[in-house]
Design an enzyme around this catalytic site. Structure first.
Site, mmCIF file in Angstrom:
data_model
loop_
_atom_site.group_PDB
_atom_site.id
_atom_site.type_symbol
_atom_site.label_atom_id
_atom_site.label_comp_id
_atom_site.label_asym_id
_atom_site.label_seq_id
_atom_site.Cartn_x
_atom_site.Cartn_y
_atom_site.Cartn_z
ATOM 1 C CE LYS A 140 2.176 -5.538 53.414
ATOM 2 N NZ LYS A 140 1.330 -5.853 54.563
HETATM 3 N N1 GLU Z 1 -2.244 -5.226 54.675
HETATM 4 C C1 GLU Z 1 -2.906 -5.961 55.704
HETATM 5 C C2 GLU Z 1 -1.908 -6.586 56.652
HETATM 6 O O1 GLU Z 1 -0.783 -6.159 56.734
HETATM 7 C C3 GLU Z 1 -3.906 -6.966 55.152
HETATM 8 C C4 GLU Z 1 -3.327 -8.041 54.317
HETATM 9 C C5 GLU Z 1 -4.383 -8.901 53.632
HETATM 10 O O2 GLU Z 1 -5.544 -8.788 53.940
HETATM 11 O O3 GLU Z 1 -3.983 -9.672 52.772
HETATM 12 O O4 GLU Z 1 -2.215 -7.480 57.393
#
Ligand code: GLU
Length: 437
Positions: free
Chosen positions: A127
């Site tokens: 993240k």
């Molecule tokens: N931000 C989204 C999540 O928390 C998508 C993450 C992604 O597709 O890599 O799942």
């Protein structure tokens, strides 16, 4: 030229830092570590394995200097955490929000690891975040922030290393800038470095609404387990952004009565069900659900305690704590957001017999279609919207059934079952790969 420097960010934790300890304050990282502790206990792992699973593999703290449109310079704090890369490259969103800090990013990265494993994607978890309120910045400023942040991350990202996607405060356009910055620096167009891109630069059909569709598949599966379905239930949705707005619409399309939705400033309630198409038009004009003429105003806290069947928290972390969990009247909580329930909140909901379909399962639809987007980009061959919708539904149903079966067999909550499945898949990869050297 003036330079303003925000609070210095937390220095990087050394790899040996004991991140399994129980810190005094309760934030998303405490929740994430509590959840891991619970899974480790259920799986009977030793301390060494616990530490491996609890500790982020890599963390990058970057300063993001921004020249503002007025010529002044501001230095923003940026982060990328690769929590785990045992099952494949890091995968996870990029968040722009004023309160972003390293602990929040660590928690979100850890949740991505378990989430990708629960839906059996060949990814680890990662993240990123920049401490910025995007609403206070022009498009040109956001582009400069994104390009500088990306260029600082160049050594650690890439289609085989770590793949970003949108999250709170970022959009398809943000991903386009990340992709372009990466591609210009490598010398060739690399659509697989990000997902959640616009279609015109290698995005996937169905990605923009995938998280919301996944939430509704998860809700339907949980309702079916109890012998009911969407046409029989009322719903309240907290959050009217990328996840909540589409989830509300799909729930209603499936026959549910969506009586309340909210955004960060407050919500709206209509006992007979909201006219979501009219509400969407109102939001397009005013940027808020508030003031929608065909409904009554309602507070965000009030929404959590509404007498509905299904509650979908689809906004931010920590909204269901012990206090608010005691007031929940819904029989099902389907977590569209990441980490909306604290450990105490979770205990209260479990004691009260409320079924929680956990975030790492319920909101996995986004990363599932991110995976489809990455596969398509890497092979330069595109699937139809119908193919994607079918593959997404299939993945969500399979994952839900595996989790529900495990929960029944072991007499544990869906949250613990999802964690046990996700964590054990990662641990198995660790074990098979062995420790180097
Ligand atoms: N931000 C989204 C999540 O928390 C998508 C993450 C992604 O597709 O890599 O799942």
């Amino acid at each position: 030229m003036t330079a303003s420097v925000p609070d210095p960010h937390t220095p990087a934790a050394p790899a040996t830092d004991d991140q399994t300890r129980h810190p005094s304050r309760s934030g998303p990282l405490d929740t994430a570590q509590d959840q891991l502790r619970s899974a480790v206990r259920l799986l009977g792992y030793d301390e060494g394995m616990h530490a491996m699973l609890a500790t982020p593999r890599r963390e990058l703290h970057v300063a993001v200097p921004l020249r503002r449109d007025d010529g002044s310079v501001q230095v923003l704090a940026g982060y990328r955490v690769q929590h785990n890369i045992s099952r494949g490259p890091g995968k996870g969103g990029l968040r722009y929000a004023p309160g972003v800090d390293i602990d929040e990013v660590r928690a979100l990265a850890m949740w991505m690891t378990w989430k990708c494993a629960v839906v059996d994607l060949p990814y680890g978890g990662a993240k990123g975040g920049v401490a910025i309120d995007p609403r206070g910045y022009s498009t040109a400023e956001l582009e400069r922030v994104t390009r500088r942040y990306t260029s600082e991350l160049m050594p650690v990202i890439g289609p085989e290393r770590d793949i970003m996607a949108p999250d709170i405060g970022t959009t398809e356009q943000t991903m386009s800038w990340v992709m372009d910055t990466y591609s210009v620096n490598t010398g060739f167009t690399t659509p697989g470095v990000v997902t959640g891109k616009p279609l015109a630069v290698g995005g996937s059909l169905g990605r923009a609404t995938a998280t919301s569709r996944g939430v509704v598949h998860a809700a339907e599966a949980a309702l079916a387990d109890a012998g009911t379905g969407l046409p029989e239930v009322t719903c309240a949705v907290q959050g009217f952004g990328k996840v909540g707005s589409h989830a509300a619409r799909f729930l209603a399309d499936g026959g549910a009565r969506v009586v309340a939705v909210s955004d960060e400033n407050g919500g709206v309630y209509a006992a007979d069900g909201l006219d979501l198409a009219a509400l969407q038009r109102h939001v397009a004009e005013t940027s808020s659900v508030q003031g929608f003429p065909q409904a009554d105003p309602i507070g965000n806290d009030e929404l959590l305690g509404l007498d509905v069947d299904v509650l979908v928290p689809a906004a931010v972390e920590n909204v269901l704590d012990a206090d608010s969990a005691r007031r929940v009247k819904a029989r099902w909580v389907v977590e569209g957001a990441n980490g909306p329930t604290t450990s105490e909140g979770d205990r209260v909901l479990a004691e009260r017999g409320i079924t929680v379909v956990p975030d790492i399962l319920a909101n996995a639809g986004g990363v599932v279609v991110s995976y489809f987007e990455w596969v398509q980009a890497n092979q330069a061959y595109w699937w139809s919207e119908v193919e994607i919708a079918e593959k997404l539904a299939q993945r969500m149903r399979t994952a839900y059934q595996a989790v529900a079966t495990r929960a029944r067999a072991d007499g544990i909550t869906l949250r613990d079952a999802a964690l046990v499945i996700g964590v054990s898949r990662v641990a198995e990869a660790h074990q098979l790969r062995g420790l180097y050297p």
